[in-house]
Design a protein around this motif. Structure first.
Motif, PDB file in Angstrom:
ATOM      1  N   HIS A  79       1.039  -1.103  -0.014  1.00 16.95           N
ATOM      2  CA  HIS A  79      -0.190  -0.014   0.143  1.00 16.95           C
ATOM      3  C   HIS A  79       1.062   1.244  -0.087  1.00 16.95           C
ATOM      4  O   HIS A  79       1.552   1.604   0.971  1.00 16.95           O
ATOM      5  CB  HIS A  79      -0.884  -0.108   1.220  1.00 16.95           C
ATOM      6  CG  HIS A  79      -2.064   0.845   1.149  1.00 16.95           C
ATOM      7  ND1 HIS A  79      -2.305   2.064   0.432  1.00 16.95           N
ATOM      8  CD2 HIS A  79      -2.943   1.148   2.014  1.00 16.95           C
ATOM      9  CE1 HIS A  79      -3.332   2.548   0.465  1.00 16.95           C
ATOM     10  NE2 HIS A  79      -4.056   2.035   1.635  1.00 16.95           N
ATOM     11  N   CYS A  80       1.033   1.973  -1.378  1.00 20.35           N
ATOM     12  CA  CYS A  80       1.868   3.285  -1.203  1.00 20.35           C
ATOM     13  C   CYS A  80       0.730   4.471  -1.495  1.00 20.35           C
ATOM     14  O   CYS A  80       1.299   5.335  -2.164  1.00 20.35           O
ATOM     15  CB  CYS A  80       2.675   2.851  -2.563  1.00 20.35           C
ATOM     16  SG  CYS A  80       3.723   1.377  -2.653  1.00 20.35           S
ATOM     17  N   ALA A  81      -0.346   4.200  -0.962  1.00 25.71           N
ATOM     18  CA  ALA A  81      -1.199   5.149  -1.302  1.00 25.71           C
ATOM     19  C   ALA A  81      -1.891   5.658  -0.076  1.00 25.71           C
ATOM     20  O   ALA A  81      -1.717   5.583   1.032  1.00 25.71           O
ATOM     21  CB  ALA A  81      -2.434   4.668  -2.425  1.00 25.71           C
ATOM     22  N   SER A  82      -2.878   6.827  -0.370  1.00 20.88           N
ATOM     23  CA  SER A  82      -3.864   7.325   0.530  1.00 20.88           C
ATOM     24  C   SER A  82      -3.298   7.933   1.960  1.00 20.88           C
ATOM     25  O   SER A  82      -3.765   8.138   2.902  1.00 20.88           O
ATOM     26  CB  SER A  82      -4.776   6.369   1.354  1.00 20.88           C
ATOM     27  OG  SER A  82      -5.473   5.663  -0.075  1.00 20.88           O
ATOM     28  N   GLY A  83      -1.956   8.508   1.916  1.00 20.35           N
ATOM     29  CA  GLY A  83      -1.400   9.258   2.836  1.00 20.35           C
ATOM     30  C   GLY A  83      -0.869   8.503   3.983  1.00 20.35           C
ATOM     31  O   GLY A  83      -0.454   8.947   5.203  1.00 20.35           O
ATOM     32  N   TYR A  84      -0.718   7.044   3.764  1.00 20.84           N
ATOM     33  CA  TYR A  84      -0.214   6.367   4.771  1.00 20.84           C
ATOM     34  C   TYR A  84       1.426   6.349   4.610  1.00 20.84           C
ATOM     35  O   TYR A  84       1.933   6.925   3.911  1.00 20.84           O
ATOM     36  CB  TYR A  84      -0.842   4.887   4.719  1.00 20.84           C
ATOM     37  CG  TYR A  84      -2.214   4.950   5.124  1.00 20.84           C
ATOM     38  CD1 TYR A  84      -2.582   5.467   6.461  1.00 20.84           C
ATOM     39  CD2 TYR A  84      -3.058   4.462   4.232  1.00 20.84           C
ATOM     40  CE1 TYR A  84      -4.010   5.258   6.844  1.00 20.84           C
ATOM     41  CE2 TYR A  84      -4.601   4.575   4.376  1.00 20.84           C
ATOM     42  CZ  TYR A  84      -5.064   4.982   5.664  1.00 20.84           C
ATOM     43  OH  TYR A  84      -6.369   5.273   5.981  1.00 20.84           O
ATOM     44  N   LEU A  85       2.047   5.355   5.326  1.00 27.31           N
ATOM     45  CA  LEU A  85       3.654   5.576   5.727  1.00 27.31           C
ATOM     46  C   LEU A  85       4.399   5.556   4.217  1.00 27.31           C
ATOM     47  O   LEU A  85       5.095   6.560   4.220  1.00 27.31           O
ATOM     48  CB  LEU A  85       4.016   4.375   6.457  1.00 27.31           C
ATOM     49  CG  LEU A  85       5.472   4.536   6.785  1.00 27.31           C
ATOM     50  CD1 LEU A  85       5.874   5.750   7.517  1.00 27.31           C
ATOM     51  CD2 LEU A  85       6.133   3.286   7.471  1.00 27.31           C
ATOM     52  N   VAL A  86       4.025   4.490   3.531  1.00 22.18           N
ATOM     53  CA  VAL A  86       4.836   4.762   2.083  1.00 22.18           C
ATOM     54  C   VAL A  86       4.714   6.081   1.601  1.00 22.18           C
ATOM     55  O   VAL A  86       5.545   6.658   0.917  1.00 22.18           O
ATOM     56  CB  VAL A  86       4.592   3.589   1.430  1.00 22.18           C
ATOM     57  CG1 VAL A  86       5.509   3.590   0.040  1.00 22.18           C
ATOM     58  CG2 VAL A  86       4.969   2.143   2.377  1.00 22.18           C
ATOM     59  N   HIS A  87       3.328   6.236   1.325  1.00 23.86           N
ATOM     60  CA  HIS A  87       3.115   7.546   0.562  1.00 23.86           C
ATOM     61  C   HIS A  87       3.744   8.692   1.364  1.00 23.86           C
ATOM     62  O   HIS A  87       3.774   9.984   0.840  1.00 23.86           O
ATOM     63  CB  HIS A  87       1.546   7.853   0.550  1.00 23.86           C
ATOM     64  CG  HIS A  87       1.159   8.650  -0.479  1.00 23.86           C
ATOM     65  ND1 HIS A  87      -0.425   8.863  -0.499  1.00 23.86           N
ATOM     66  CD2 HIS A  87       1.808   9.532  -1.442  1.00 23.86           C
ATOM     67  CE1 HIS A  87      -0.551   9.820  -1.705  1.00 23.86           C
ATOM     68  NE2 HIS A  87       0.871  10.067  -1.972  1.00 23.86           N
ATOM     69  N   GLN A  88       3.891   8.812   2.821  1.00 21.59           N
ATOM     70  CA  GLN A  88       4.352   9.703   3.466  1.00 21.59           C
ATOM     71  C   GLN A  88       5.735   9.975   3.013  1.00 21.59           C
ATOM     72  O   GLN A  88       6.171  11.353   3.186  1.00 21.59           O
ATOM     73  CB  GLN A  88       3.893   9.375   5.078  1.00 21.59           C
ATOM     74  CG  GLN A  88       2.841   9.657   5.530  1.00 21.59           C
ATOM     75  CD  GLN A  88       2.422   8.993   6.880  1.00 21.59           C
ATOM     76  OE1 GLN A  88       3.619   8.837   7.619  1.00 21.59           O
ATOM     77  NE2 GLN A  88       1.298   8.355   6.896  1.00 21.59           N
ATOM     78  N   PHE A  89       6.594   9.073   2.837  1.00 20.63           N
ATOM     79  CA  PHE A  89       7.882   9.211   2.528  1.00 20.63           C
ATOM     80  C   PHE A  89       7.740   9.735   0.896  1.00 20.63           C
ATOM     81  O   PHE A  89       8.935  10.299   0.460  1.00 20.63           O
ATOM     82  CB  PHE A  89       8.652   7.876   2.458  1.00 20.63           C
ATOM     83  CG  PHE A  89       9.157   7.250   3.592  1.00 20.63           C
ATOM     84  CD1 PHE A  89      10.514   7.764   3.788  1.00 20.63           C
ATOM     85  CD2 PHE A  89       8.465   6.847   4.703  1.00 20.63           C
ATOM     86  CE1 PHE A  89      11.139   7.536   4.900  1.00 20.63           C
ATOM     87  CE2 PHE A  89       9.166   6.610   5.928  1.00 20.63           C
ATOM     88  CZ  PHE A  89      10.503   7.035   6.026  1.00 20.63           C
ATOM     89  N   LEU A  90       6.854   9.343   0.049  1.00 19.69           N
ATOM     90  CA  LEU A  90       6.850   9.906  -1.215  1.00 19.69           C
ATOM     91  C   LEU A  90       6.495  11.387  -1.216  1.00 19.69           C
ATOM     92  O   LEU A  90       6.862  12.036  -2.308  1.00 19.69           O
ATOM     93  CB  LEU A  90       5.932   9.213  -1.843  1.00 19.69           C
ATOM     94  CG  LEU A  90       6.077   7.679  -2.605  1.00 19.69           C
ATOM     95  CD1 LEU A  90       4.701   7.010  -3.084  1.00 19.69           C
ATOM     96  CD2 LEU A  90       7.221   7.638  -3.528  1.00 19.69           C
TER      97      LEU A  90
END
Length: 258
Positions: A79-90
């Protein structure tokens, strides 16, 4: 099985244990999140991850992929979406690090690429996909020029031999998400968000994606496959019941004709 990490998107009262709330930087999510009773609540202030913590964190995702396979799951989706941890790094709003994991786009994409590589090494790239949502403002994400981040991310992920990319297409003016992905990714695409039978079929017929997915429609329609097959109108989810309990609003929708 989708594997995700909330990062800073945490309401302390939603958890029955004490643990660090971690994020790329010590910046709280500006959006409120439903608490135990469904009422929007301010999130915790996270602790910014130390540079030397990153390798172990990446391996936790790889171990989760191994655990899924051991449990009989065919594959995993990061899950790289919706403002969670991975998305936060992006995202530059939530990632204000000054080490190799933040700053320039090639540094901000480093974390998800490293996780995907570790997961692929653990269970095989053909069993690993990932989900993105370019331009999605959910959970206090800056949506300014998402292509500038996601095009390099897709190019880097393209070299890993993964199973697919799964996109939440926000339908934004100025961003043709499926075209942007095709330009930077050579593997299969699954598209999602607000689709109906006719719009989904049109996407597939035009070759813009290899598959489609349904989320909210599946909640409100336990017989979604049959309804699409038989041309029956879809029921709509009751948004007032989301995040307010267990069964109600999730598994109590009737089938067509009931």
């Amino acid at each position: 099985m989708q594997i995700m990490h909330c990062g800073r998107v945490v309401v302390a009262d939603n958890r029955e244990y004490d643990a660090d709330v971690i994020a790329p930087s010590a910046i709280a999510c500006g959006d409120k999140v439903p608490g135990p009773d469904g009422v929007p609540t301010a999130t915790a202030i996270p602790r910014g991850l130390e540079t030397d913590e990153m390798p172990a964190l990446i391996q936790e995702f790889a171990q989760a992929a191994k655990n899924a396979r051991a449990a009989g799951i065919d594959g995993v989706e990061l899950h790289c979406a919706s403002g969670y941890l991975v998305h936060q790094f992006l995202n530059s709003r939530s990632n204000q690090r000054e080490d190799q994991w933040g700053g320039a786009v090639e540094n901000r994409i480093r974390f998800p690429v490293a996780i995907l590589q570790a997961m692929a090494d653990a269970i095989g790239g053909n069993r690993v996909g990932f989900r993105i949502s370019p331009g999605n403002p959910y959970n206090d994400v800056d949506v300014n020029d998402p292509e500038a981040t996601f095009a390099p991310f897709l190019k880097a992920a393209n070299d890993l031999g993964l199973a697919y990319v799964h996109v939440v297409d926000m339908g934004l003016e100025g961003l043709e998400a499926l075209s942007m992905i095709r330009d930077n990714w050579s593997g299969p695409i699954i598209t999602n968000n607000g689709l109906k039978a006719d719009s989904a079929n049109a996407i597939l017929a035009a070759g813009r994606a290899e598959a489609v997915s349904f989320g909210r429609a599946f909640i409100a329609n336990p017989d979604l496959v049959e309804r699409i097959r038989d041309g029956v109108a879809l029921a709509k989810p009751d948004y007032t019941k989301l995040y307010t309990g267990e069964a109600e609003g999730y598994i109590d929708y009737p089938r067509a004709g009931e």
